[in-house]
Design a protein around this motif. Sequence first.
Motif, PDB file in Angstrom:
ATOM      1  N   LEU A 289       5.827 -33.385  18.588  1.00 42.85           N
ATOM      2  CA  LEU A 289       4.527 -32.938  18.103  1.00 42.85           C
ATOM      3  C   LEU A 289       3.676 -32.404  19.250  1.00 42.85           C
ATOM      4  N   VAL A 290       3.681 -33.086  20.378  1.00 42.51           N
ATOM      5  CA  VAL A 290       2.940 -32.631  21.553  1.00 42.51           C
ATOM      6  C   VAL A 290       3.440 -31.255  21.985  1.00 42.51           C
ATOM      7  N   SER A 291       4.745 -31.059  21.991  1.00 42.67           N
ATOM      8  CA  SER A 291       5.313 -29.761  22.363  1.00 42.67           C
ATOM      9  C   SER A 291       4.880 -28.672  21.386  1.00 42.67           C
ATOM     10  N   ALA A 292       4.901 -28.982  20.097  1.00 41.21           N
ATOM     11  CA  ALA A 292       4.495 -28.008  19.080  1.00 41.21           C
ATOM     12  C   ALA A 292       3.017 -27.659  19.224  1.00 41.21           C
ATOM     13  N   ILE A 293       2.182 -28.652  19.485  1.00 37.57           N
ATOM     14  CA  ILE A 293       0.746 -28.408  19.674  1.00 37.57           C
ATOM     15  C   ILE A 293       0.522 -27.542  20.911  1.00 37.57           C
ATOM     16  N   ALA A 294       1.230 -27.858  21.996  1.00 35.99           N
ATOM     17  CA  ALA A 294       1.087 -27.089  23.238  1.00 35.99           C
ATOM     18  C   ALA A 294       1.476 -25.625  23.018  1.00 35.99           C
ATOM     19  N   ASP A 295       2.560 -25.403  22.297  1.00 30.22           N
ATOM     20  CA  ASP A 295       2.996 -24.028  22.018  1.00 30.22           C
ATOM     21  C   ASP A 295       1.995 -23.291  21.132  1.00 30.22           C
ATOM     22  N   GLU A 296       1.538 -23.953  20.066  1.00 35.54           N
ATOM     23  CA  GLU A 296       0.622 -23.329  19.108  1.00 35.54           C
ATOM     24  C   GLU A 296      -0.737 -23.008  19.743  1.00 35.54           C
ATOM     25  N   ALA A 297      -1.253 -23.945  20.544  1.00 37.37           N
ATOM     26  CA  ALA A 297      -2.578 -23.773  21.147  1.00 37.37           C
ATOM     27  C   ALA A 297      -2.521 -23.079  22.511  1.00 37.37           C
ATOM     28  N   GLN A 298      -1.313 -22.823  22.987  1.00 34.60           N
ATOM     29  CA  GLN A 298      -1.106 -22.187  24.294  1.00 34.60           C
ATOM     30  C   GLN A 298      -1.802 -22.977  25.406  1.00 34.60           C
ATOM     31  N   ILE A 299      -1.523 -24.293  25.410  1.00 28.87           N
ATOM     32  CA  ILE A 299      -2.036 -25.190  26.444  1.00 28.87           C
ATOM     33  C   ILE A 299      -0.843 -25.955  27.014  1.00 28.87           C
ATOM     34  N   THR A 300      -1.091 -26.714  28.074  1.00 34.97           N
ATOM     35  CA  THR A 300      -0.005 -27.493  28.669  1.00 34.97           C
ATOM     36  C   THR A 300       0.305 -28.712  27.799  1.00 34.97           C
ATOM     37  N   LYS A 301       1.489 -29.266  28.017  1.00 36.69           N
ATOM     38  CA  LYS A 301       1.870 -30.469  27.266  1.00 36.69           C
ATOM     39  C   LYS A 301       0.972 -31.648  27.620  1.00 36.69           C
ATOM     40  N   VAL A 302       0.518 -31.713  28.864  1.00 37.12           N
ATOM     41  CA  VAL A 302      -0.390 -32.792  29.283  1.00 37.12           C
ATOM     42  C   VAL A 302      -1.706 -32.692  28.514  1.00 37.12           C
ATOM     43  N   GLU A 303      -2.250 -31.490  28.391  1.00 32.29           N
ATOM     44  CA  GLU A 303      -3.495 -31.293  27.643  1.00 32.29           C
ATOM     45  C   GLU A 303      -3.288 -31.593  26.160  1.00 32.29           C
ATOM     46  N   ALA A 304      -2.144 -31.165  25.619  1.00 41.24           N
ATOM     47  CA  ALA A 304      -1.849 -31.421  24.212  1.00 41.24           C
ATOM     48  C   ALA A 304      -1.702 -32.918  23.952  1.00 41.24           C
ATOM     49  N   ASP A 305      -1.074 -33.640  24.881  1.00 42.66           N
ATOM     50  CA  ASP A 305      -0.923 -35.089  24.737  1.00 42.66           C
ATOM     51  C   ASP A 305      -2.280 -35.777  24.774  1.00 42.66           C
ATOM     52  N   LYS A 306      -3.166 -35.341  25.677  1.00 40.70           N
ATOM     53  CA  LYS A 306      -4.524 -35.906  25.739  1.00 40.70           C
ATOM     54  C   LYS A 306      -5.283 -35.644  24.442  1.00 40.70           C
ATOM     55  N   ALA A 307      -5.151 -34.432  23.906  1.00 38.49           N
ATOM     56  CA  ALA A 307      -5.847 -34.088  22.662  1.00 38.49           C
ATOM     57  C   ALA A 307      -5.326 -34.925  21.498  1.00 38.49           C
ATOM     58  N   LEU A 308      -4.005 -35.045  21.391  1.00 42.33           N
ATOM     59  CA  LEU A 308      -3.418 -35.831  20.296  1.00 42.33           C
ATOM     60  C   LEU A 308      -3.816 -37.297  20.412  1.00 42.33           C
ATOM     61  N   THR A 309      -3.774 -37.833  21.616  1.00 39.89           N
ATOM     62  CA  THR A 309      -4.174 -39.226  21.832  1.00 39.89           C
ATOM     63  C   THR A 309      -5.640 -39.433  21.459  1.00 39.89           C
ATOM     64  N   ALA A 310      -6.494 -38.483  21.817  1.00 41.33           N
ATOM     65  CA  ALA A 310      -7.919 -38.582  21.470  1.00 41.33           C
ATOM     66  C   ALA A 310      -8.121 -38.548  19.963  1.00 41.33           C
ATOM     67  N   ILE A 311      -7.381 -37.697  19.280  1.00 40.53           N
ATOM     68  CA  ILE A 311      -7.496 -37.610  17.814  1.00 40.53           C
ATOM     69  C   ILE A 311      -7.069 -38.916  17.168  1.00 40.53           C
ATOM     70  N   VAL A 312      -5.910 -39.432  17.579  1.00 41.99           N
ATOM     71  CA  VAL A 312      -5.401 -40.680  16.995  1.00 41.99           C
ATOM     72  C   VAL A 312      -6.349 -41.836  17.288  1.00 41.99           C
ATOM     73  N   ASP A 313      -6.840 -41.938  18.516  1.00 47.50           N
ATOM     74  CA  ASP A 313      -7.771 -43.014  18.878  1.00 47.50           C
ATOM     75  C   ASP A 313      -9.064 -42.928  18.076  1.00 47.50           C
TER      76      ASP A 313
END
Length: 91
Positions: A6-30
Amino acid sequence: MNKQELVSAIADEAQITKVEADKALTAIVDTLTSCLAGGDKVTLVGFGTFSVAERAARTGKNPQTGKEIQIPASKAPKFKPGNTLKELINK
């Protein structure tokens, strides 16, 4: 799909790094978790609504022994999909 996929898919879709996508996903879930723990409802228009359902105390049966047991009242997370999501899934 697991979290890393999911992090990889978000990073590809939003054209951001996987680290940024992981931070965003973690923030959403939290944020979703803390809102639901506080008893709030979270609505994402077009996607669905996350809420907390109250379950009343009830009497159940132990399937191994057949003995009646008391099941205490509890709360459970609930998701109701939005119409847009339903339509996309049912195409």
